[in-house]
Design a protein around this motif. Sequence first.
Motif, PDB file in Angstrom:
ATOM      1  N   LEU A   1     -25.909 -45.133 -32.737  1.00 43.91           N
ATOM      2  CA  LEU A   1     -25.685 -44.999 -31.299  1.00 43.91           C
ATOM      3  C   LEU A   1     -25.355 -46.345 -30.659  1.00 43.91           C
ATOM      4  N   PHE A   2     -25.912 -47.397 -31.220  1.00 44.71           N
ATOM      5  CA  PHE A   2     -25.722 -48.740 -30.653  1.00 44.71           C
ATOM      6  C   PHE A   2     -24.627 -49.518 -31.372  1.00 44.71           C
ATOM      7  N   LYS A   3     -23.858 -48.814 -32.192  1.00 38.38           N
ATOM      8  CA  LYS A   3     -22.822 -49.506 -32.975  1.00 38.38           C
ATOM      9  C   LYS A   3     -21.910 -50.312 -32.046  1.00 38.38           C
ATOM     10  N   ASN A   4     -21.449 -49.701 -30.993  1.00 38.71           N
ATOM     11  CA  ASN A   4     -20.576 -50.409 -30.050  1.00 38.71           C
ATOM     12  C   ASN A   4     -21.356 -51.401 -29.204  1.00 38.71           C
ATOM     13  N   ILE A   5     -22.511 -50.967 -28.759  1.00 40.68           N
ATOM     14  CA  ILE A   5     -23.279 -51.793 -27.830  1.00 40.68           C
ATOM     15  C   ILE A   5     -23.663 -53.131 -28.458  1.00 40.68           C
ATOM     16  N   ARG A   6     -23.927 -53.112 -29.747  1.00 41.24           N
ATOM     17  CA  ARG A   6     -24.327 -54.361 -30.396  1.00 41.24           C
ATOM     18  C   ARG A   6     -23.139 -55.280 -30.704  1.00 41.24           C
ATOM     19  N   ASN A   7     -21.948 -54.768 -30.454  1.00 48.96           N
ATOM     20  CA  ASN A   7     -20.770 -55.611 -30.671  1.00 48.96           C
ATOM     21  C   ASN A   7     -20.478 -56.371 -29.374  1.00 48.96           C
ATOM     22  N   PRO A   8     -20.667 -57.698 -29.396  1.00 45.60           N
ATOM     23  CA  PRO A   8     -20.538 -58.446 -28.144  1.00 45.60           C
ATOM     24  C   PRO A   8     -19.143 -58.342 -27.527  1.00 45.60           C
ATOM     25  N   LYS A   9     -18.149 -58.010 -28.352  1.00 47.96           N
ATOM     26  CA  LYS A   9     -16.786 -57.951 -27.797  1.00 47.96           C
ATOM     27  C   LYS A   9     -16.418 -56.543 -27.324  1.00 47.96           C
ATOM     28  N   TYR A  10     -17.355 -55.613 -27.428  1.00 45.67           N
ATOM     29  CA  TYR A  10     -17.020 -54.226 -27.117  1.00 45.67           C
ATOM     30  C   TYR A  10     -16.609 -54.057 -25.655  1.00 45.67           C
ATOM     31  N   ASP A  11     -15.531 -53.325 -25.469  1.00 43.63           N
ATOM     32  CA  ASP A  11     -15.056 -53.015 -24.120  1.00 43.63           C
ATOM     33  C   ASP A  11     -15.388 -51.549 -23.875  1.00 43.63           C
ATOM     34  N   LYS A  12     -16.268 -51.309 -22.880  1.00 45.30           N
ATOM     35  CA  LYS A  12     -16.799 -49.946 -22.739  1.00 45.30           C
ATOM     36  C   LYS A  12     -15.879 -49.012 -21.955  1.00 45.30           C
ATOM     37  N   SER A  13     -14.674 -49.473 -21.611  1.00 43.23           N
ATOM     38  CA  SER A  13     -13.739 -48.592 -20.914  1.00 43.23           C
ATOM     39  C   SER A  13     -13.287 -47.491 -21.871  1.00 43.23           C
TER      40      SER A  13
ATOM     41  N   CYS B   1     -36.756 -46.474 -21.699  1.00 40.41           N
ATOM     42  CA  CYS B   1     -35.608 -47.065 -21.008  1.00 40.41           C
ATOM     43  C   CYS B   1     -34.392 -47.091 -21.922  1.00 40.41           C
ATOM     44  N   LYS B   2     -34.243 -46.067 -22.741  1.00 42.29           N
ATOM     45  CA  LYS B   2     -33.156 -46.039 -23.718  1.00 42.29           C
ATOM     46  C   LYS B   2     -31.889 -45.364 -23.197  1.00 42.29           C
ATOM     47  N   ASP B   3     -32.063 -44.271 -22.434  1.00 45.28           N
ATOM     48  CA  ASP B   3     -30.891 -43.565 -21.923  1.00 45.28           C
ATOM     49  C   ASP B   3     -30.109 -44.459 -20.968  1.00 45.28           C
ATOM     50  N   ARG B   4     -30.863 -45.273 -20.251  1.00 44.15           N
ATOM     51  CA  ARG B   4     -30.219 -46.191 -19.319  1.00 44.15           C
ATOM     52  C   ARG B   4     -29.273 -47.129 -20.078  1.00 44.15           C
ATOM     53  N   GLU B   5     -29.746 -47.633 -21.232  1.00 43.67           N
ATOM     54  CA  GLU B   5     -28.891 -48.512 -22.037  1.00 43.67           C
ATOM     55  C   GLU B   5     -27.599 -47.811 -22.404  1.00 43.67           C
ATOM     56  N   LEU B   6     -27.733 -46.576 -22.897  1.00 40.17           N
ATOM     57  CA  LEU B   6     -26.538 -45.832 -23.319  1.00 40.17           C
ATOM     58  C   LEU B   6     -25.574 -45.632 -22.154  1.00 40.17           C
ATOM     59  N   MET B   7     -26.116 -45.253 -21.009  1.00 39.60           N
ATOM     60  CA  MET B   7     -25.238 -44.959 -19.872  1.00 39.60           C
ATOM     61  C   MET B   7     -24.582 -46.222 -19.331  1.00 39.60           C
ATOM     62  N   LEU B   8     -25.344 -47.316 -19.333  1.00 35.66           N
ATOM     63  CA  LEU B   8     -24.785 -48.556 -18.793  1.00 35.66           C
ATOM     64  C   LEU B   8     -23.764 -49.171 -19.722  1.00 35.66           C
ATOM     65  N   LYS B   9     -24.041 -49.080 -21.021  1.00 33.38           N
ATOM     66  CA  LYS B   9     -23.246 -49.894 -21.936  1.00 33.38           C
ATOM     67  C   LYS B   9     -22.245 -49.138 -22.790  1.00 33.38           C
ATOM     68  N   ASP B  10     -22.421 -47.824 -22.928  1.00 33.78           N
ATOM     69  CA  ASP B  10     -21.433 -47.064 -23.696  1.00 33.78           C
ATOM     70  C   ASP B  10     -21.313 -45.647 -23.125  1.00 33.78           C
ATOM     71  N   PRO B  11     -20.872 -45.555 -21.864  1.00 37.51           N
ATOM     72  CA  PRO B  11     -20.902 -44.240 -21.193  1.00 37.51           C
ATOM     73  C   PRO B  11     -20.055 -43.189 -21.902  1.00 37.51           C
ATOM     74  N   HIS B  12     -18.954 -43.607 -22.510  1.00 38.15           N
ATOM     75  CA  HIS B  12     -18.079 -42.600 -23.098  1.00 38.15           C
ATOM     76  C   HIS B  12     -18.663 -41.956 -24.350  1.00 38.15           C
ATOM     77  N   LEU B  13     -19.517 -42.686 -25.052  1.00 39.22           N
ATOM     78  CA  LEU B  13     -20.168 -42.094 -26.227  1.00 39.22           C
ATOM     79  C   LEU B  13     -21.000 -40.892 -25.774  1.00 39.22           C
ATOM     80  N   PHE B  14     -21.791 -41.119 -24.744  1.00 36.92           N
ATOM     81  CA  PHE B  14     -22.623 -40.038 -24.219  1.00 36.92           C
ATOM     82  C   PHE B  14     -21.748 -38.908 -23.666  1.00 36.92           C
ATOM     83  N   LEU B  15     -20.701 -39.260 -22.942  1.00 36.97           N
ATOM     84  CA  LEU B  15     -19.870 -38.208 -22.344  1.00 36.97           C
ATOM     85  C   LEU B  15     -19.141 -37.399 -23.411  1.00 36.97           C
TER      86      LEU B  15
END
Lengths: 127, 419
Positions: free
Chosen positions: B8-20, B92-106
Motif C-alpha cells: 500500500l505504501f509502495k508509492n508513498i515511500r518513494n520520495p519522487k512519487y507524484d500523487k497526481s 492515523c493510517k487512512d489519513r496517510e493513504l488519502m493525503l499521499k496516494d489518493p488515487h490508490l484508494f479511489l
Amino acid sequence: MAQQENEGWLTEKWMQHVADICEVPLTHVEGVVTFYTMFRLKRPGKFHLQVCTCVPCCLVGGTELLEHTENKLNIHAGHTTTDGEFSIEEMECLGACSFAPAIIVNEDYHEQVTPDKMDKLIDQLKQ
Amino acid sequence: MLEETLVLFKNIRNPKYDKSLAGYKNTGGFKSLKKVFGMKPEEVVQEVKESGVRGRGGAGFPTGLKWSFMAKGTGKPSYLVANADESEPGTCKDRELMLKDPHLFLEGLMIGSYAVGCHHAYVYVRGEFFPAIKILNAAVDELYADGLLGHDPLGSGFNLDITIHTGAGAYICGEETALLDSLEGKRGQPRVKPPFPAVSGFNGCPTSVNNVETLACLPFIFSDGGVESFKSFGPQNNSGTHLVSLSGHVNSPGVYELRMDVSMKDIIYEIGGGIRNGKKLKGVIPGGSSSPVMKADEIDVLYNFDDLAKIGTMMGSSAMMVFDEDTDVVKLLHRITRFYAHESCGQCTPCREGTHWSRQIVRDFLNGNGSEEKLKRLDRVGGNMLGTTLCALGDAAAMPIQSFVNKFPEEFRKYYATT
Ligand code: FES
C-alpha cells in the motif's frame, strides 16, 4: 455551509434558513447541530486552536500543551480571548496520533507540537 | 532487522512519487481496474474472498463475505460507502493513504463499486480532515476530467459517480449504521440490526461500508499474481500487509506497513526503535483505545487478528499505543473513560450511563478516594456494558476498563483512601 458563511458559527436565524431549505422543523436542525462537535453555537476566535489531548497525544504531552496554551492566552479551553483573536478547544483524537501531540489551527494540522513551537505559532499568528 | 513490506505504501515511500493522476498511472495505476472491468462482478467478489482480505477498520470481517451478503434483485440501487471517518484513538493510517496516494484508494473504491454493482459511491471523511478532503476532491475532479469516472469509463459500459461527503465531528459515525444515518443528514446514531446495511443501508438500499485501507488493498489483489502474494504476507486467515499506527513512548512513532506474521516485540523494538529515554516498557494498547490492554511480558506474540484474539485482546485498527514504566495507568484509563463518556451517542442506557459512571469512579481514585469495593464496582460497570448495547461502542468502552482493572490492580490500590 451556513456555518462557513457566518464566520464559523451558527445562530438560530441560520438554522431556520437550513430548516426551510430542507423542509424540516427547526428542532430537527438543532438536534443535528448539537450532536456534532464541529457545529458551533458560539463565535470562535479568528484563530481557533484545537488541541488534542486524547490517549496517544496525552502520552506525549498533549495535556501539558493544552495547559501551556491556556496560560499563554490567559483563557480556558472553550473560550475566546477578549480581542476575539484566539479561541481554544480541547479535542478528542484528530487522527494524527503517530505525529503527536497534534493540533489544528482553523483548517491546518500542526504535528509534534511542543510548548515552544506553540509559542512561536501564536506569535506568528498575532502578526 | 525487521523492515516494512511495501504494498500500500509502495508509492508513498518513494520520495519522487507524484500523487497526481498522471503520476499514479505511471506506476501502473488503473491496470487492475481495467482487468476487473473484464470480469463478471461475481468473479470479482469471489477473488476478494479468495484473497482473504479482512476489514481494516477494526472488526476484521472478511470483505468478500460482506459483499456477498448484499441483497440482489431488489430493484433498488446498491451503494458502496468508504468509511474514512478515522477516529479510533491511536489510528492515523487512512489519513496517510488519502493525503499521499489518493488515487490508490479511489481505484480500490471503483473496483469495489463494480463488484457490488454500485453506481454512486460515497466517501465519508471525518470533518476535521480538511487537507485530506481537499486532496480527495481534487483527485475525483481529475478522474472525471480523464473520463475514468462518470459515463462508461474505459469502455466498460459501467457508470460510476463518486461523492466526497464530510462528517462533522462524532466518533460514533465510524460505526457503519451511524455513518449511514449521518450520510443521510441525520444525527449519527447506530441503528437496530438486523436489517444489516447489506439489505437496508443508505436510504434503505443495499449498502456495503468498507474502510479506506481495505479498499486500497484491492488494486494489488487484482494485479498479476496479486491474490497469491497477498495471501503469502501472513498466516492463514490473516492475509495481506496492514498499516500499523505506532504511537506513544517509542523512539520512532509513525505509520508502518507490515506483514501479519511479525511479532509485536519486533515492531516496538526494531521498527519503533524501542522505548524512548531508555525507559522500560510497561504496557501496550494493541488495537485502538477500545482493545484490552497488554502487559509488557505479553508482547511476544504475532501481531495479527487471530493471534491477538487467542490471548484475549484484539488488533482492531492496528493502532498500537505504547507506554513506559513511568506512566500512571489510572490516569491513562481516566483519559480513555473520558473519551467514551464524551462520544457515547446516548441511545442505549448501559452505555450512556456506564461511560459516565466509569469515568466518575476512576476520577474518585485519582482524588485519592479509591477502595476495593469501588474497584469491583468499576469492573462491574464495565461488565454491564459488554454486549448490552446496539453498537460496539459499549463493548469498546468496557474492554479497556475491565482489562486495566484486571491487569494493573496494584496501580489502582495506590489510590485507595487511607483511613
Ligand atoms: S490522540 Fe491526538 S491525534 Fe490521535
